[in-house]
Design a protein around this motif. Structure first.
Motif, short mmCIF file in Angstrom:
data_model
loop_
_atom_site.label_atom_id
_atom_site.label_comp_id
_atom_site.label_asym_id
_atom_site.label_seq_id
_atom_site.Cartn_x
_atom_site.Cartn_y
_atom_site.Cartn_z
N UNK A 38 -16.24 -92.39 -18.33
CA UNK A 38 -15.21 -93.11 -19.11
C UNK A 38 -15.68 -94.45 -19.68
N UNK A 39 -16.68 -95.08 -19.07
CA UNK A 39 -17.23 -96.32 -19.62
C UNK A 39 -17.88 -96.08 -20.98
N UNK A 40 -18.30 -94.82 -21.22
CA UNK A 40 -18.94 -94.44 -22.48
C UNK A 40 -18.02 -93.60 -23.35
N UNK A 41 -16.72 -93.66 -23.07
CA UNK A 41 -15.70 -92.89 -23.79
C UNK A 41 -15.95 -91.39 -23.73
N UNK A 42 -16.39 -90.92 -22.58
CA UNK A 42 -16.57 -89.49 -22.33
C UNK A 42 -15.58 -89.11 -21.23
N UNK A 43 -14.64 -88.25 -21.57
CA UNK A 43 -13.61 -87.84 -20.63
C UNK A 43 -13.72 -86.34 -20.42
N UNK A 44 -14.26 -85.94 -19.26
CA UNK A 44 -14.51 -84.54 -18.96
C UNK A 44 -13.88 -84.17 -17.63
N UNK A 45 -13.50 -82.90 -17.49
CA UNK A 45 -13.14 -82.39 -16.19
C UNK A 45 -14.42 -81.94 -15.49
N UNK A 46 -14.32 -81.69 -14.20
CA UNK A 46 -15.49 -81.25 -13.46
C UNK A 46 -15.98 -79.91 -13.99
N UNK A 47 -15.05 -79.03 -14.36
CA UNK A 47 -15.42 -77.71 -14.89
C UNK A 47 -16.17 -77.85 -16.22
N UNK A 48 -15.70 -78.73 -17.11
CA UNK A 48 -16.40 -78.95 -18.38
C UNK A 48 -17.81 -79.49 -18.12
N UNK A 49 -17.92 -80.42 -17.16
CA UNK A 49 -19.21 -80.98 -16.86
C UNK A 49 -20.17 -79.92 -16.33
N UNK A 50 -19.70 -79.03 -15.46
CA UNK A 50 -20.57 -77.99 -14.91
C UNK A 50 -21.03 -77.03 -16.01
N UNK A 51 -20.18 -76.78 -17.01
CA UNK A 51 -20.60 -75.94 -18.14
C UNK A 51 -21.71 -76.62 -18.95
N UNK A 52 -21.59 -77.93 -19.16
CA UNK A 52 -22.62 -78.67 -19.90
C UNK A 52 -23.90 -78.75 -19.08
N UNK A 53 -23.76 -79.05 -17.80
CA UNK A 53 -24.92 -79.22 -16.94
C UNK A 53 -25.70 -77.91 -16.78
N UNK A 54 -25.01 -76.79 -16.73
CA UNK A 54 -25.66 -75.52 -16.52
C UNK A 54 -26.18 -74.85 -17.77
N UNK A 55 -25.85 -75.39 -18.93
CA UNK A 55 -26.24 -74.78 -20.20
C UNK A 55 -27.57 -75.34 -20.66
N UNK A 56 -28.52 -74.46 -20.98
CA UNK A 56 -29.78 -75.00 -21.54
C UNK A 56 -29.53 -75.53 -22.94
N UNK A 57 -29.98 -76.74 -23.19
CA UNK A 57 -29.77 -77.38 -24.49
C UNK A 57 -31.04 -77.19 -25.32
N UNK A 58 -30.93 -76.47 -26.43
CA UNK A 58 -32.13 -76.23 -27.24
C UNK A 58 -32.61 -77.50 -27.93
N UNK A 59 -33.89 -77.54 -28.21
CA UNK A 59 -34.44 -78.67 -28.94
C UNK A 59 -34.00 -78.58 -30.38
#
Length: 73
Positions: A38-59
């Protein structure tokens, strides 16, 4: 959220960078989600975060226009 996959990948990359900067072994993910994002204006649920964290981000691929400039050298 972002409709263009390139925009989503840029955003997810920034979120992961912030996470990596804040993460230490003694701080759980839930504290980072609740206090640091929230200090960086990012408001996520734990489930949304786990989807981002587990997803490989392509270059990111350079655009065609940038490739044209590289060949002009």
């Amino acid at each position: 959220m972002a409709y263009n996959s390139n925009n989503y990948n840029k955003w997810a990359t920034e979120v992961v960078k912030i996470y990596n900067a804040c993460k230490t072994p003694d701080i759980p993910d839930t504290e980072i989600i609740r206090r640091e994002f929230p200090k960086h204006n990012i408001f996520l649920s734990y489930r949304q975060w786990m989807n981002i964290k587990g997803r490989p981000i392509p270059k990111m691929q350079p655009t065609l226009q940038m490739n044209l400039f590289e060949f002009a050298r």
